[in-house]
Design a protein around this motif. Structure first.
Motif, PDB file in Angstrom:
ATOM      1  N   UNK A 186      99.973  32.262  88.249  1.00 56.96           N
ATOM      2  CA  UNK A 186      98.526  32.051  88.269  1.00 56.96           C
ATOM      3  C   UNK A 186      97.957  32.879  89.421  1.00 56.96           C
ATOM      4  N   UNK A 187      96.907  33.672  89.164  1.00 55.03           N
ATOM      5  CA  UNK A 187      96.338  34.492  90.240  1.00 55.03           C
ATOM      6  C   UNK A 187      95.654  33.643  91.311  1.00 55.03           C
ATOM      7  N   UNK A 188      95.389  34.259  92.445  1.00 50.06           N
ATOM      8  CA  UNK A 188      94.661  33.581  93.523  1.00 50.06           C
ATOM      9  C   UNK A 188      93.232  33.278  93.080  1.00 50.06           C
ATOM     10  N   UNK A 189      92.687  32.212  93.606  1.00 52.35           N
ATOM     11  CA  UNK A 189      91.296  31.808  93.381  1.00 52.35           C
ATOM     12  C   UNK A 189      90.993  31.634  91.897  1.00 52.35           C
ATOM     13  N   UNK A 190      91.912  30.991  91.188  1.00 56.03           N
ATOM     14  CA  UNK A 190      91.771  30.781  89.749  1.00 56.03           C
ATOM     15  C   UNK A 190      91.989  29.306  89.425  1.00 56.03           C
ATOM     16  N   UNK A 191      91.473  28.901  88.282  1.00 55.05           N
ATOM     17  CA  UNK A 191      91.652  27.534  87.800  1.00 55.05           C
ATOM     18  C   UNK A 191      92.523  27.571  86.554  1.00 55.05           C
ATOM     19  N   UNK A 192      93.449  26.638  86.472  1.00 55.17           N
ATOM     20  CA  UNK A 192      94.279  26.529  85.271  1.00 55.17           C
ATOM     21  C   UNK A 192      94.467  25.056  84.934  1.00 55.17           C
ATOM     22  N   UNK A 193      94.794  24.814  83.677  1.00 54.94           N
ATOM     23  CA  UNK A 193      94.976  23.441  83.191  1.00 54.94           C
ATOM     24  C   UNK A 193      96.391  23.265  82.661  1.00 54.94           C
ATOM     25  N   UNK A 194      96.887  22.041  82.785  1.00 58.38           N
ATOM     26  CA  UNK A 194      98.195  21.702  82.236  1.00 58.38           C
ATOM     27  C   UNK A 194      98.090  20.391  81.481  1.00 58.38           C
ATOM     28  N   UNK A 195      98.701  20.350  80.316  1.00 54.64           N
ATOM     29  CA  UNK A 195      98.837  19.133  79.531  1.00 54.64           C
ATOM     30  C   UNK A 195     100.327  18.821  79.525  1.00 54.64           C
TER      31      UNK A 195
END
Length: 106
Positions: free
Chosen positions: A82-91
């Motif tokens: 995941x890149x810096x300053x990014x948002x990601x989601x996990x299920x």
């Protein structure tokens, strides 16, 4: 690598989402950091400060990575970045053990 040597470990746990995600911070002699953690089944969203590599050591989840429109499956033995300053989601589908490596921003 099945173990880390010559490290220090923070006593206090990192606890997120009312205990749904927990980890401990490990600091290496060169100053680099990783967290070793456990995620219970559920949906979670994180924002990164630096580049992160998520290594799934056991369990399974779906991840919606930055810039993607489709969820991707990950399970033990797989990883994603995941890149810096990014948002990601996990299920998270099953109890999932992970290692998160924090890389310096260049």
């Amino acid at each position: 690598m099945s173990e880390f040597t010559n490290v220090s470990v923070a006593k206090k746990a990192n606890v997120y989402f009312d205990g749904g995600v927990t980890s401990r911070t490990v600091v290496f002699a060169d100053g680099s950091k990783k967290t070793l953690g456990l995620m219970l089944p559920g949906s979670y969203q994180f924002t990164t400060d630096t580049v992160e590599i998520m290594e799934i050591t056991s369990g399974s989840l779906l991840a919606l990575l930055p810039g993607e429109t489709e969820w991707k499956p990950f399970e033990g033995g797989m990883q994603f970045e995941v890149p810096a300053h990014a948002t990601f989601k996990m299920d998270v589908k099953s109890v999932t053990d992970y290692i998160c490596s924090f890389l310096p921003v260049s």
